[in-house]
Design an enzyme around this catalytic site. Sequence first.
Site: not given
Length: 282
Positions: A70, A215
């Site tokens: 991530c 994101c």
Amino acid sequence: MMQEIEFIKFNPTENMTVLVKTKHLKEEYHQIASRLMAYDSLYAEQVGFIEESKNAGADSSLQMAGGEFCGNACMSLAAFVASGKGLPHGYSTTILMEVSGTDELVRCDVKNEMGLYRCSITMPIPARIKMQMWVVDGEELPITMIYYQEAVHAVLEAGQLDSSLRRSAETLARLINSSYEANLVGVLLYDPETHELAPLIHVPDVNSMMWERGCGSGTGSLGAYLAWKQRRCISLQVKQPGGEMHVTADWDEGSITAVRIEGTVGIVAEGKAFIHMVEEVI
């Protein structure tokens, strides 16, 4: 059984991220993350766990609840480490991290901008990119598949996002998950006219399906996709619901050689959370 969780909450482009400071068993990560992400708890889009690094060259180590990589969580950890070092306003530092989803140390350059941390981070390079046809809700769609070590992203160029397109994207995420073993499945809806990105992230192990407001990993995949498609280097401001992130992707001699994203991270809360752990029945 009640557990006390020490946490820090971050705002990287409104992709609200919680990192856990206390030590827990790895088999508890999924349950802890699910509870912390809930509306009646800390209400976040993702949860990671700060661990002791096994690599002497790393400043810290991050394990996401689903084992995924991530980008925003990495930038959040880098901002936290820089803050802990007392990085003065206007100064920069480089943080090296061991993170889940990649075997390489991740480098993040961090600059303190009046309490906000501007982070520029190296991203994993896709192992493979290819076009594939998928039948979604009876319609055959050309989807660009981007494969990583333990994740799959799918890019679909589309116009205005509506409820029908959202449902199709969620269906596609489940179809991809049933076809590939991955810690994370992302469906990235991209408008090439406005450079707007709507990222849907599905983490099967945590049973989450989230339309994220910003994101980092999706931004990196979009840059890689555009470099692959256009056969050239890419530098682009990507608009997302939570704000803008910048991506660069280098293209040389027929392949992607580097991907980097940049965004800001705010540290918004730090404290203790109390969650009820349910014993799993074997």
